[in-house]
Design a protein around this motif. Structure first.
Motif, PDB file in Angstrom:
ATOM      1  N   THR A 249      53.156 -15.532 -45.786  1.00  0.00           N
ATOM      2  CA  THR A 249      54.396 -14.825 -45.246  1.00  0.00           C
ATOM      3  C   THR A 249      54.900 -13.825 -45.928  1.00  0.00           C
ATOM      4  O   THR A 249      55.252 -12.892 -45.616  1.00  0.00           O
ATOM      5  CB  THR A 249      55.480 -15.928 -44.793  1.00  0.00           C
TER       6      THR A 249
ATOM      7  N   LYS B  16      54.871  -9.809 -45.048  1.00  0.00           N
ATOM      8  CA  LYS B  16      56.440  -9.299 -45.096  1.00  0.00           C
ATOM      9  C   LYS B  16      56.296  -8.044 -46.148  1.00  0.00           C
ATOM     10  O   LYS B  16      56.780  -6.848 -45.657  1.00  0.00           O
ATOM     11  CB  LYS B  16      57.406 -10.317 -45.772  1.00  0.00           C
TER      12      LYS B  16
ATOM     13  N   SER C  57      54.380  -5.366 -43.985  1.00  0.00           N
ATOM     14  CA  SER C  57      55.290  -4.633 -43.141  1.00  0.00           C
ATOM     15  C   SER C  57      56.262  -3.559 -43.612  1.00  0.00           C
ATOM     16  O   SER C  57      56.524  -2.671 -43.117  1.00  0.00           O
ATOM     17  CB  SER C  57      55.864  -5.467 -42.196  1.00  0.00           C
TER      18      SER C  57
ATOM     19  N   VAL D 291      55.932  -4.536 -38.047  1.00  0.00           N
ATOM     20  CA  VAL D 291      56.824  -6.068 -38.223  1.00  0.00           C
ATOM     21  C   VAL D 291      55.477  -7.003 -38.429  1.00  0.00           C
ATOM     22  O   VAL D 291      54.254  -6.820 -38.152  1.00  0.00           O
ATOM     23  CB  VAL D 291      57.556  -6.155 -36.830  1.00  0.00           C
ATOM     24  N   TYR D 292      55.884  -8.371 -38.738  1.00  0.00           N
ATOM     25  CA  TYR D 292      55.175  -9.187 -38.950  1.00  0.00           C
ATOM     26  C   TYR D 292      55.512 -10.805 -38.378  1.00  0.00           C
ATOM     27  O   TYR D 292      56.710 -10.618 -37.817  1.00  0.00           O
ATOM     28  CB  TYR D 292      54.811  -9.568 -40.424  1.00  0.00           C
ATOM     29  N   SER D 293      54.760 -11.386 -37.991  1.00  0.00           N
ATOM     30  CA  SER D 293      54.615 -12.733 -37.544  1.00  0.00           C
ATOM     31  C   SER D 293      54.049 -13.616 -38.185  1.00  0.00           C
ATOM     32  O   SER D 293      52.745 -13.426 -38.469  1.00  0.00           O
ATOM     33  CB  SER D 293      54.433 -12.823 -35.960  1.00  0.00           C
TER      34      SER D 293
ATOM     35  N   ARG E  53      52.850 -17.994 -38.478  1.00  0.00           N
ATOM     36  CA  ARG E  53      53.021 -19.085 -38.052  1.00  0.00           C
ATOM     37  C   ARG E  53      51.629 -19.980 -38.215  1.00  0.00           C
ATOM     38  O   ARG E  53      50.599 -19.818 -38.870  1.00  0.00           O
ATOM     39  CB  ARG E  53      52.999 -19.338 -36.326  1.00  0.00           C
TER      40      ARG E  53
ATOM     41  N   ALA F  45      49.393 -15.073 -40.278  1.00  0.00           N
ATOM     42  CA  ALA F  45      50.181 -13.938 -40.161  1.00  0.00           C
ATOM     43  C   ALA F  45      49.573 -12.901 -39.644  1.00  0.00           C
ATOM     44  O   ALA F  45      48.246 -12.464 -39.896  1.00  0.00           O
ATOM     45  CB  ALA F  45      50.802 -13.571 -41.601  1.00  0.00           C
TER      46      ALA F  45
ATOM     47  N   GLN G 215      55.152  -2.280 -33.350  1.00  0.00           N
ATOM     48  CA  GLN G 215      56.218  -2.468 -32.426  1.00  0.00           C
ATOM     49  C   GLN G 215      57.071  -1.372 -32.052  1.00  0.00           C
ATOM     50  O   GLN G 215      57.881  -0.753 -32.927  1.00  0.00           O
ATOM     51  CB  GLN G 215      57.130  -3.884 -32.894  1.00  0.00           C
TER      52      GLN G 215
END
Length: 95
Positions: free
Chosen positions: A33, A37, A40, A48-50, A52, A60, A65
């Motif tokens: 993460t 982060k 980005s 942006v980042y995601s 999970r 990640a 976006q």
């Protein structure tokens, strides 16, 4: 059981469940993460980042976006340049 052979340790059997547990652990999730982060943030506004957990490891994604960021990405290939500059392994899905 493993035993030394010629000064080297021979691994009789890998603990695959242990590797999976490590890849899904909270410290690894925090590292993944944080890397996303940071990427980005360095790429700038609109990236942006995601993050999970996946089935086998924590994952990640960093992506553009919004229309302006997408145009910037198409023109400058910022994600590709960032990844190669920071030593990321790049893969593609082949069909």
């Amino acid at each position: 059981m493993s035993r030394p052979t010629g000064g080297k340790l021979k691994i009789a059997r890998w603990n695959l469940a242990g590797f999976r547990e490590i890849r899904l652990s909270q410290p690894v999730a925090d590292l993944v993460t944080e890397a996303a982060k940071q990427a980005s943030a360095e790429l700038g506004e609109g990236y942006v980042y995601s993050a999970r957990p996946g089935r086998e490891r924590y994952r990640a994604l960093v992506f553009a976006q919004g229309a302006e960021a997408i145009r910037h990405e198409r023109k400058h290939q910022a994600l590709l340049r960032y990844a190669t500059a920071h030593g990321f392994k790049l893969t593609t899905k082949e069909k």
